[in-house]
Write a protein that holds these residues in place. Sequence first.
Motif, mmCIF file in Angstrom:
data_model
loop_
_atom_site.group_PDB
_atom_site.id
_atom_site.type_symbol
_atom_site.label_atom_id
_atom_site.label_comp_id
_atom_site.label_asym_id
_atom_site.label_seq_id
_atom_site.Cartn_x
_atom_site.Cartn_y
_atom_site.Cartn_z
ATOM 1 N N GLU A 1 4.905 -32.950 2.788
ATOM 2 C CA GLU A 1 5.298 -33.818 1.682
ATOM 3 C C GLU A 1 6.202 -34.927 2.196
ATOM 4 O O GLU A 1 7.276 -34.653 2.715
ATOM 5 N N VAL A 2 5.739 -36.150 2.057
ATOM 6 C CA VAL A 2 6.541 -37.314 2.432
ATOM 7 C C VAL A 2 7.355 -37.714 1.202
ATOM 8 O O VAL A 2 6.794 -37.849 0.109
ATOM 9 N N PRO A 3 8.677 -37.894 1.358
ATOM 10 C CA PRO A 3 9.478 -38.283 0.193
ATOM 11 C C PRO A 3 9.068 -39.650 -0.354
ATOM 12 O O PRO A 3 8.687 -40.541 0.407
ATOM 13 N N VAL A 4 9.156 -39.770 -1.689
ATOM 14 C CA VAL A 4 8.833 -41.025 -2.361
ATOM 15 C C VAL A 4 10.037 -41.444 -3.201
ATOM 16 O O VAL A 4 10.539 -40.660 -3.995
ATOM 17 N N GLY A 5 10.471 -42.677 -3.010
ATOM 18 C CA GLY A 5 11.554 -43.235 -3.811
ATOM 19 C C GLY A 5 11.028 -44.341 -4.704
ATOM 20 O O GLY A 5 9.925 -44.856 -4.500
ATOM 21 N N ILE A 6 11.840 -44.688 -5.702
ATOM 22 C CA ILE A 6 11.499 -45.751 -6.641
ATOM 23 C C ILE A 6 12.559 -46.835 -6.526
ATOM 24 O O ILE A 6 13.754 -46.552 -6.641
ATOM 25 N N ALA B 1 9.263 -42.115 4.966
ATOM 26 C CA ALA B 1 9.414 -42.061 3.511
ATOM 27 C C ALA B 1 8.731 -43.270 2.906
ATOM 28 O O ALA B 1 8.609 -44.327 3.541
ATOM 29 N N LEU B 2 8.271 -43.115 1.671
ATOM 30 C CA LEU B 2 7.628 -44.196 0.937
ATOM 31 C C LEU B 2 8.549 -44.652 -0.179
ATOM 32 O O LEU B 2 9.204 -43.824 -0.819
#
Length: 183
Positions: free
Chosen positions: A63-68, A37-38
């Motif tokens: 699709e690689v998950p993306v967090g903020i 994950a990014l």
Amino acid sequence: MGLKTKAKIMDEDGIRRAIRRIAHEIVEKNNGVENLALIGIRRRGVPIARRIAEEIKQFEGVEVPVGILDITLYRDDLSSLSHQPVVHQTEINFPVTGKKLVLVDDVLYTGRTVRAALDALMDLGRPMLVQLAVLIDRGHREIPVRADYVGKNVPTSKKEVIHVHLAEIDGDEAVYIMEKEDE
């Protein structure tokens, strides 16, 4: 004290190529995208993380998950930023525990932002590992932090500042070296 543009060191194509290369390096170093994950560090780390994820999707079909991640309250210079700093929301819609995480930011300088990001991440769980991807590494570390993936190394003086412009935030695409003007 103002800033003047000293040099444009990356244009839109240069940024795109750097992000594409970083995406390939991340997949290669992690033997694929399983459990990956990014996490974009709020502000400009977020669109860079999203672009890396989009590149990975293009060539891996996944699709690689993306967090903020918002690190405002974890900064060691919080009291000098503002009397009432603006806190944004951290948006990580997946468990971080046991994941291979890649923290993403625009510029690596002293290492203090990364330290704050690691503190914030550890409050959310215990990742399997955490790697760091940055568009620009400008040197001058104050904390022992090293990026695993770097778009461009740019040695700078302490009088210089790196400004990353991204279309999503700034409306244009470029990286500039700015110089502090003495007043």
